[in-house]
Design an enzyme around this catalytic site. Sequence first.
Site, PDB file in Angstrom:
ATOM      1  N   ASP A  84       2.392   5.303  -7.189  1.00  0.00           N
ATOM      2  CA  ASP A  84       3.685   5.250  -6.511  1.00  0.00           C
ATOM      3  C   ASP A  84       4.874   5.157  -7.448  1.00  0.00           C
ATOM      4  OD1 ASP A  84       2.709   5.381  -3.891  1.00  0.00           O
ATOM      5  OD2 ASP A  84       2.069   3.300  -4.023  1.00  0.00           O
ATOM      6  N   HIS A 106       0.869  -1.189   0.000  1.00  0.00           N
ATOM      7  CA  HIS A 106       0.000   0.000   0.000  1.00  0.00           C
ATOM      8  C   HIS A 106       0.905   1.238   0.000  1.00  0.00           C
ATOM      9  CE1 HIS A 106      -3.413   2.490   0.598  1.00  0.00           C
ATOM     10  NE2 HIS A 106      -3.664   2.278   1.885  1.00  0.00           N
ATOM     11  N   HIS A 111      -2.768  -2.584  -9.379  1.00  0.00           N
ATOM     12  CA  HIS A 111      -3.690  -1.942  -8.442  1.00  0.00           C
ATOM     13  C   HIS A 111      -4.933  -2.804  -8.313  1.00  0.00           C
ATOM     14  CE1 HIS A 111      -6.195   1.137  -6.587  1.00  0.00           C
ATOM     15  NE2 HIS A 111      -5.053   1.741  -6.284  1.00  0.00           N
TER      16      HIS A 111
HETATM   17  N1  ACO Z   1       4.539  -6.791 -10.744  1.00  0.00           N
HETATM   18  C1  ACO Z   1       4.448  -7.957 -11.401  1.00  0.00           C
HETATM   19  N2  ACO Z   1       3.322  -8.697 -11.490  1.00  0.00           N
HETATM   20  C2  ACO Z   1       2.246  -8.198 -10.875  1.00  0.00           C
HETATM   21  C3  ACO Z   1       2.265  -6.983 -10.174  1.00  0.00           C
HETATM   22  C4  ACO Z   1       3.465  -6.270 -10.129  1.00  0.00           C
HETATM   23  N3  ACO Z   1       3.561  -5.118  -9.478  1.00  0.00           N
HETATM   24  N4  ACO Z   1       1.055  -6.755  -9.650  1.00  0.00           N
HETATM   25  C5  ACO Z   1       0.293  -7.805 -10.012  1.00  0.00           C
HETATM   26  N5  ACO Z   1       1.002  -8.668 -10.749  1.00  0.00           N
HETATM   27  C6  ACO Z   1       0.522  -9.934 -11.331  1.00  0.00           C
HETATM   28  C7  ACO Z   1       0.373 -10.982 -10.233  1.00  0.00           C
HETATM   29  O1  ACO Z   1       1.555 -11.714 -10.050  1.00  0.00           O
HETATM   30  C8  ACO Z   1      -0.764 -11.806 -10.761  1.00  0.00           C
HETATM   31  O2  ACO Z   1      -0.254 -12.661 -11.750  1.00  0.00           O
HETATM   32  P1  ACO Z   1      -0.881 -14.133 -11.993  1.00  0.00           P
HETATM   33  O3  ACO Z   1      -2.263 -13.894 -12.497  1.00  0.00           O
HETATM   34  O4  ACO Z   1       0.033 -14.749 -12.986  1.00  0.00           O
HETATM   35  O5  ACO Z   1      -0.860 -14.820 -10.653  1.00  0.00           O
HETATM   36  C9  ACO Z   1      -1.669 -10.786 -11.445  1.00  0.00           C
HETATM   37  O6  ACO Z   1      -0.797  -9.718 -11.827  1.00  0.00           O
HETATM   38  C10 ACO Z   1      -2.760 -10.234 -10.537  1.00  0.00           C
HETATM   39  O7  ACO Z   1      -2.139  -9.735  -9.361  1.00  0.00           O
HETATM   40  P2  ACO Z   1      -2.760  -9.712  -7.908  1.00  0.00           P
HETATM   41  O8  ACO Z   1      -1.641  -9.669  -6.928  1.00  0.00           O
HETATM   42  O9  ACO Z   1      -3.774 -10.775  -7.742  1.00  0.00           O
HETATM   43  O10 ACO Z   1      -3.523  -8.343  -7.945  1.00  0.00           O
HETATM   44  P3  ACO Z   1      -4.092  -7.609  -6.680  1.00  0.00           P
HETATM   45  O11 ACO Z   1      -5.280  -6.892  -7.114  1.00  0.00           O
HETATM   46  O12 ACO Z   1      -4.222  -8.475  -5.489  1.00  0.00           O
HETATM   47  O13 ACO Z   1      -2.841  -6.679  -6.373  1.00  0.00           O
HETATM   48  C11 ACO Z   1      -1.420  -5.033  -5.690  1.00  0.00           C
HETATM   49  C12 ACO Z   1      -2.789  -5.348  -6.285  1.00  0.00           C
HETATM   50  C13 ACO Z   1      -1.311  -5.629  -4.281  1.00  0.00           C
HETATM   51  C14 ACO Z   1      -1.286  -3.529  -5.612  1.00  0.00           C
HETATM   52  C15 ACO Z   1      -0.307  -5.646  -6.590  1.00  0.00           C
HETATM   53  O14 ACO Z   1      -0.466  -5.208  -7.917  1.00  0.00           O
HETATM   54  C16 ACO Z   1       1.084  -5.332  -6.069  1.00  0.00           C
HETATM   55  O15 ACO Z   1       1.573  -6.023  -5.149  1.00  0.00           O
HETATM   56  N6  ACO Z   1       1.767  -4.287  -6.639  1.00  0.00           N
HETATM   57  C17 ACO Z   1       3.060  -3.879  -6.182  1.00  0.00           C
HETATM   58  C18 ACO Z   1       2.924  -3.022  -4.913  1.00  0.00           C
HETATM   59  C19 ACO Z   1       2.393  -1.648  -5.212  1.00  0.00           C
HETATM   60  O16 ACO Z   1       2.823  -0.963  -6.140  1.00  0.00           O
HETATM   61  N7  ACO Z   1       1.440  -1.221  -4.367  1.00  0.00           N
HETATM   62  C20 ACO Z   1       0.851   0.141  -4.452  1.00  0.00           C
HETATM   63  C21 ACO Z   1      -0.595   0.065  -4.826  1.00  0.00           C
HETATM   64  S1  ACO Z   1      -1.236   1.676  -5.006  1.00  0.00           S
HETATM   65  C22 ACO Z   1      -1.382   2.258  -3.423  1.00  0.00           C
HETATM   66  O17 ACO Z   1      -1.577   1.536  -2.492  1.00  0.00           O
HETATM   67  C23 ACO Z   1      -1.264   3.688  -3.243  1.00  0.00           C
END
Ligand code: ACO
Length: 382
Positions: free
Chosen positions: A319, A223, A262
């Site tokens: 971010d 987050h 996201h």
């Molecule tokens: N890098 C690479 N792959 C990713 C990323 C990423 N940043 N985010 C998602 N994916 C992939 C996952 O591995 C997953 O792949 P799969 O289908 O092969 O298993 C798919 O995309 C879906 O991802 P989820 O994790 O299920 O998506 P979710 O909605 O739960 O995640 C989250 C959202 C937690 C923000 C995630 O994208 C993440 O961890 N991002 C990196 C951290 C980040 O930048 N957070 C800031 C968010 S904005 C904020 O809070 C202000």
Amino acid sequence: MTDKPIIDHGLEGVYYTESKIAMIDGHLGRLYYRGYPIETLAQNSSFEEVCYLILYGKLPSMMELDSFNYQLRNSREINPSVLAVMTEMAQKADPMDTLRTAISMLPGYDIDAYDNSNEANMRKSIRLISQVASMTAAIGRIRGGKEYVAPDSSLSHSGNFLYMLNGAKPTENDARVIDIMMILHAEHGSNASTFTTIAAGSTLSDIYAAVTAGIAALKGPLHGGADEAALKMLYAIGEPENTEQYIEDALAGRKKVMGFGHRVYKAYDPRARIIKAFLEELQHSSSEEVKKLTAIELRAEKIMVERLGNQKGIWPNVDFFSGPVYVSVGIPLELFTPLFAASRMVGWCAHMMEYWQDNRLIRPLDYYSGELDLKYVPMSER
Ligand code: ACO
């Protein structure tokens, strides 16, 4: 045992309340505060005006904004007892832990502390918005081994933040950079920290308790901590020509690339688009470091979008481009998340007050999947 229900893991896709504060269109990549597009507010508004809009639901008249500013400016000074605890704690603790602790001390020094009327909560919200910026700056001073700088009531909210952090009056441009970043981070619906705030407050505790919980939730790298993590990644990449290999290795290792993806946006985050344009605008006056970080970002963005954009709906989030913008105005890395908290405080407070208008204790269910009716074995026989 009851039949296993459908479980919405992580409450994904679950609506639990109505709100008139922010509208996020995750498919079109649009964001509105109280009906106004974020692009319009970033271009025309000030953080103070956006705070008023988010809290009161309408743009202020000149007189209303003056009065609001007056209250904000007069709430900037940190209580000496709170500052003493912060001074001791901030040397070693994570800045977010110091901030959380300092905010949770505030009811001890507030005559409105246990008045839960909407009027008192509005007054406390204004104090919180003001205090969290002063505290963030003070944490930066303490950790840099420098003396606390008292606020200057002649400066804007962002200008004063930079003044309390650096001990010198900022340029108009630097204050505007912080102002825009704070506008972009001010509010974002029921994200993890806002939901945590509301869940804590739904027990009818109080606004200080609620936002303290929100700060705790913001700390994590999934987050609020993602901007810090994203910048650390840019430093780890080091040189622009290393970018593609670094990203390929991360994806091959199924690692999350920070600053992408996201839960709600499955399109380009509109805030990231604004920050990217802003960063490009800042290039001509930027240091070599910022130019290099930007070059790495643009290459990382290209490969991530090619690989995961349309395929998985993974695009840059707010971010990703923030780090170099903060570096350009001298914000240390470890203050990124506290500054995020300073911006989001208004969103937390507005949501909390809105939810209290029709409060219902938040109490979801978990499905028990453990064993039952186990035989108790006395200690001597285990
Ligand atoms: N890098 C690479 N792959 C990713 C990323 C990423 N940043 N985010 C998602 N994916 C992939 C996952 O591995 C997953 O792949 P799969 O289908 O092969 O298993 C798919 O995309 C879906 O991802 P989820 O994790 O299920 O998506 P979710 O909605 O739960 O995640 C989250 C959202 C937690 C923000 C995630 O994208 C993440 O961890 N991002 C990196 C951290 C980040 O930048 N957070 C800031 C968010 S904005 C904020 O809070 C202000």
